[in-house]
Write an enzyme that holds these catalytic residues in place. Structure first.
Site, short mmCIF file in Angstrom:
data_model
loop_
_atom_site.label_atom_id
_atom_site.label_comp_id
_atom_site.label_asym_id
_atom_site.label_seq_id
_atom_site.Cartn_x
_atom_site.Cartn_y
_atom_site.Cartn_z
N CYS A 230 13.22 5.92 -7.70
CA CYS A 230 13.47 5.02 -8.84
C CYS A 230 14.79 5.21 -9.55
O CYS A 230 15.48 4.23 -9.83
CB CYS A 230 12.35 5.17 -9.87
SG CYS A 230 10.78 4.53 -9.30
N LEU B 75 13.06 -0.21 -16.61
CA LEU B 75 14.42 0.21 -16.27
C LEU B 75 14.97 1.16 -17.33
O LEU B 75 15.61 2.16 -17.02
CB LEU B 75 15.34 -1.01 -16.15
CG LEU B 75 15.07 -2.01 -15.02
CD1 LEU B 75 16.13 -3.10 -15.03
CD2 LEU B 75 15.06 -1.32 -13.67
N GLU C 25 5.75 11.38 -9.53
CA GLU C 25 5.15 11.91 -8.31
C GLU C 25 4.81 13.38 -8.49
O GLU C 25 5.51 14.13 -9.15
CB GLU C 25 6.12 11.71 -7.13
CG GLU C 25 6.12 10.26 -6.71
CD GLU C 25 7.03 9.99 -5.54
OE1 GLU C 25 7.00 10.79 -4.59
OE2 GLU C 25 7.76 8.99 -5.58
N ARG D 242 0.07 2.01 8.33
CA ARG D 242 -0.13 2.45 6.95
C ARG D 242 -1.57 2.20 6.52
O ARG D 242 -2.21 3.07 5.91
CB ARG D 242 0.85 1.73 6.02
CG ARG D 242 0.71 2.16 4.57
CD ARG D 242 1.73 1.49 3.69
NE ARG D 242 3.01 2.19 3.73
CZ ARG D 242 4.05 1.85 3.00
NH1 ARG D 242 4.00 0.84 2.18
NH2 ARG D 242 5.17 2.54 3.09
N LEU E 143 4.60 6.27 -13.28
CA LEU E 143 4.02 7.44 -12.61
C LEU E 143 5.11 8.45 -12.27
O LEU E 143 6.22 8.08 -11.89
CB LEU E 143 3.34 7.02 -11.30
CG LEU E 143 2.26 5.94 -11.39
CD1 LEU E 143 1.70 5.64 -10.01
CD2 LEU E 143 1.16 6.37 -12.35
N ALA F 69 0.84 -1.21 0.00
CA ALA F 69 0.00 0.00 0.00
C ALA F 69 0.87 1.25 0.00
O ALA F 69 0.64 2.18 0.78
CB ALA F 69 -0.92 -0.02 1.22
N TYR G 10 3.47 4.09 -2.52
CA TYR G 10 3.29 5.15 -3.53
C TYR G 10 2.72 4.64 -4.83
O TYR G 10 2.06 5.37 -5.56
CB TYR G 10 4.64 5.81 -3.82
CG TYR G 10 4.94 6.97 -2.91
CD1 TYR G 10 4.51 8.25 -3.22
CD2 TYR G 10 5.63 6.79 -1.71
CE1 TYR G 10 4.78 9.32 -2.39
CE2 TYR G 10 5.90 7.85 -0.87
CZ TYR G 10 5.47 9.12 -1.21
OH TYR G 10 5.72 10.17 -0.38
N VAL G 11 2.99 3.37 -5.17
CA VAL G 11 2.48 2.81 -6.42
C VAL G 11 1.15 2.12 -6.19
O VAL G 11 0.14 2.42 -6.84
CB VAL G 11 3.50 1.83 -7.04
CG1 VAL G 11 2.90 1.15 -8.28
CG2 VAL G 11 4.78 2.57 -7.42
#
Length: 480
Positions: A272, A217, A161, A38, A159, A9, A11-12
Site C-alpha cells: 500500500c 490514501l 498485515e 487461488r 488492515l 480473493a 489479502y483484503v
C-alpha cells in the site's frame, strides 16, 4: 438472508469476508475470483495467504455461510451487497505511468456487475482507489443498468498485515462513505447494519464518498511519512553519535505524537504505502497542487535513500567490494508474521548487492524460493497485476540461493543482513554462527533486532541502523 459477494480473493477480500461470515451467521458470504489455483487454495487446508488466526476463522465458517468460488457471475447476480476488492496497480505505461492507479480491473468488474445484475445492488469499494473513482464506477453502472439501481459506497480497509484478523475483530474504526441522498443514506445504513453486529456503534464512521476515498490514501501517507521521518533522523543519528531508539522513544512520549511507527528500519514495504503515495502525488498534480505533490514525493525519496544508504554501508564496510562474497539475508518478507513480499525493502537491498556481484543466501520462515526468485527478476509494479499476467517461470538469479534455516544461510558468509524483524532472529545462537563465518564477520541489522553489544563481544562488527557507529565503521565511512 442478506447475501454478500466479494470480487477478489486476495489479502483484503479473503480475511475481511471470513470475519464477516464468522461475526454475522445470518449473512451468506461468497468470495469469488477468476484464479482457479487461488480459489482451490482457499478451499484447501493450505490457505493462499499466511495471517495469524485466519485458518481458524475460515475453518469455522467455510461450507456453512462462507463460500469460495470461481463462479463469479452467479454469486454477483444473487448478491445484495457486492464488495469489489480487485487490484488497483500503479500504471506502468501511458498517461500517469509510474504514479496513477490503473483502474482496468475495477472497470471490468463494474461492467460485469452491470451485465449480470437482475436486482438492485449496493456496490462497495474495498480496494484502495483514487478519489472520485466512485463517480466513474457510478457512470459505468448507470449507463449499463437496464433499469436496475446501484448505490456506490466507499468502505476502505485499514488492515495491518500480521495483525489483520485482530484488526477486523476489533477495528479502530470502520469507515463508510456514501452519497448524501435518501438512497445513499439507506445504502450506508444497510452496510452499517452488517458491521454493527460486532463493531461498537461509535467506531463506525459515516462520511461522504470523497472523504472516505481520500481518508484511506491520507492514512497510509501519514503512516509512511512517520517511517520516513524517523529514517531521516537515523542518518543524522549515525552522523552525530546519537541513538535513534533513544530519540524516537523521547519523541514518542509526547502524547501529541505517540510511540507507534517510530522504529527506524531499512525502509517501509508492503502493497500500500508506496502505491498510495504515488497515487496521491498524481491526484495532487492533476488538481494543480504541485507543492503538495512534491511534499508527498519526498516521503518515497527518503525511503529509497534509506535502502541505498544501507547497501552503501555494507559495501563500504567490507573493503569497498562484496564481489563474490557470500552475504546471508535473514528475512525477505516486508514485515514479520506475514509471507507478503510486495515492495519489501529486501528486494532493493538484494538487487543493490547483486549489482556489486555478491553471492546471496536468503532465509525467511514464510517466503518460498519461487516467490523470492520471482521478486528479484520482476519489473517494478508487475507484482500488483494478477498472477496470470506475471512472468510464469522467472529466470533464476544464479547468485541467489535460498536456505531452510538461518544457520545454513550464514555458513561461510562474510556478512549477515537482517531485513525482517522475525522474533527468531533475536534468539539465534550467534556464537555458533560466528564460528562458521568468514572473518572479519559482519552483521548489518536493518531492523534493530539484535543486541549489538553482545554480538560485538562475540567478535562481530555490527552496524545497527541509526545507532552510534563502532570504530571499524567510522574508519570506513559509507558514501551516501
Amino acid at each position: 438472508m442478506v447475501k454478500i459477494c466479494c470480487i477478489g480473493a486476495g489479502y483484503v477480500g479473503g480475511p475481511t469476508m471470513a470475519v464477516i461470515a464468522l461475526k454475522c451467521p445470518s449473512v451468506e458470504v461468497a468470495v469469488v475470483d477468476i484464479s482457479v489455483p487461488r480459489i482451490n487454495a482457499w478451499n484447501s487446508d493450505q490457505l493462499p495467504i499466511y495471517e495469524p488466526g485466519l485458518d481458524d476463522v475460515v475453518k469455522q465458517c467455510r461450507g456453512k455461510n462462507l463460500f469460495f468460488s470461481t463462479d463469479v457471475e452467479k454469486h454477483v447476480r444473487e448478491a445484495d451487497i457486492v464488495f469489489v476488492s480487485v487490484n488497483t496497480p500503479t500504471k506502468t505505461r501511458g498517461l500517469g505511468a509510474g504514479k496513477a492507479a490503473d483502474l482496468t480491473y475495477w472497470e471490468s468488474a463494474a461492467r460485469m456487475i452491470a451485465d449480470v445484475s437482475v436486482s438492485d445492488k449496493i456496490v462497495v469499494e474495498k480496494s484502495t482507489v483514487p478519489v472520485k473513482t466512485a463517480e466513474a464506477i457510478e457512470k459505468i453502472l448507470t449507463h449499463n443498468s437496464k433499469g436496475i439501481k446501484f448505490q456506490i459506497l466507499s468502505n476502505p480497509e485499514f488492515l495491518a498485515e500480521g495483525t489483520a484478523i485482530e484488526d477486523l475483530f476489533e477495528p479502530d474504526r470502520v469507515l463508510i462513505g456514501g452519497r448524501e441522498t435518501p438512497e445513499g443514506f439507506a445504502a450506508v445504513k444497510a452496510l452499517k447494519d452488517v458491521y454493527s453486529q460486532w463493531v461498537p456503534e461509535d467506531r463506525i464512521i459515516t462520511t461522504n464518498l470523497w472523504s472516505a476515498e481520500l481518508s484511506k490514501l491520507a492514512a497510509n501517507a501519514f503512516l509512511a511519512q512517520r517511517i520516513s521521518s524517523v529514517n531521516a533522523m537515523s542518518a543524522l543519528c549515525e552522523a552525530t553519535g546519537a541513538n535513534v531508539s533513544e530519540v524516537s522513544y523521547a519523541v514518542g512520549k509526547d502524547s501529541r505524537i505517540g510511540p507507534k511507527f517510530l522504529n527506524s528500519s531499512v525502509g517501509f514495504g508492503g502493497s500500500c504505502f508506496q502505491k498510495d503515495i504515488l497515487n496521491l502525488v498524481y491526484i495532487c498534480e492533476c488538481n494543480g497542487l504541485p507543492e503538495v505533490a512534491e511534499y508527498w514525493k519526498q516521503v518515497i525519496k527518503i525511503n529509497d535513500y534509506q535502502k541505498t544508504r544501507f547497501v552503501n554501508r555494507i559495501v563500504s564496510s567490507m573493503f569497498n567490494t562484496v564481489s563474490n562474497k557470500k552475504i546471508a539475508v535473514l528475512g525477505f518478507a516486508f514485515k514479520k508474521d506475514t509471507g507478503d513480499t510486495r515492495e519489501t525493502p529486501a528486494i532493493d537491498v538484494c538487487k543493490g548487492l547483486l549489482g556489486d556481484k555478491a553471492r546471496i543466501s536468503i532465509y525467511d520462515p514464510q517466503v518460498t524460493e519461487d516467490q523470492i526468485q520471482r521478486d528479484l527478476t520482476m519489473n517494478k509494479f508487475d507484482w500488483d497485476h494478477p498472477l496470470h499476467l506475471q512472468p510464469m517461470s522467472p529466470t533464476t538469479v544464479k547468485q541467489v540461493s535460498v536456505a531452510w534455516d538461518a544457520y545454513t544461510a550464514t555458513k561461510d558468509a562474510h556478512g549477515i543482513c537482517i531485513l525482517t524483524e522475525w522474533d527468531e532472529f533475536k534468539n539465534l545462537d550467534y556464537e555458533r554462527i560466528f564460528e562458521n563465518m568468514q572473518k572479519p564477520a559482519f552483521v548489518f541489522d536493518g531492523r534493530n533486532v539484535v543486541d549489538a553489544d553482545k554480538l560485538r563481544k562475540i567478535g562481530f562488527i555490527v552496524y545497527s541502523i541509526g545507532k552510534p557507529l563502532d570504530q571499524w565503521l567510522k574508519d570506513m565511512p559509507a558514501l551516501a
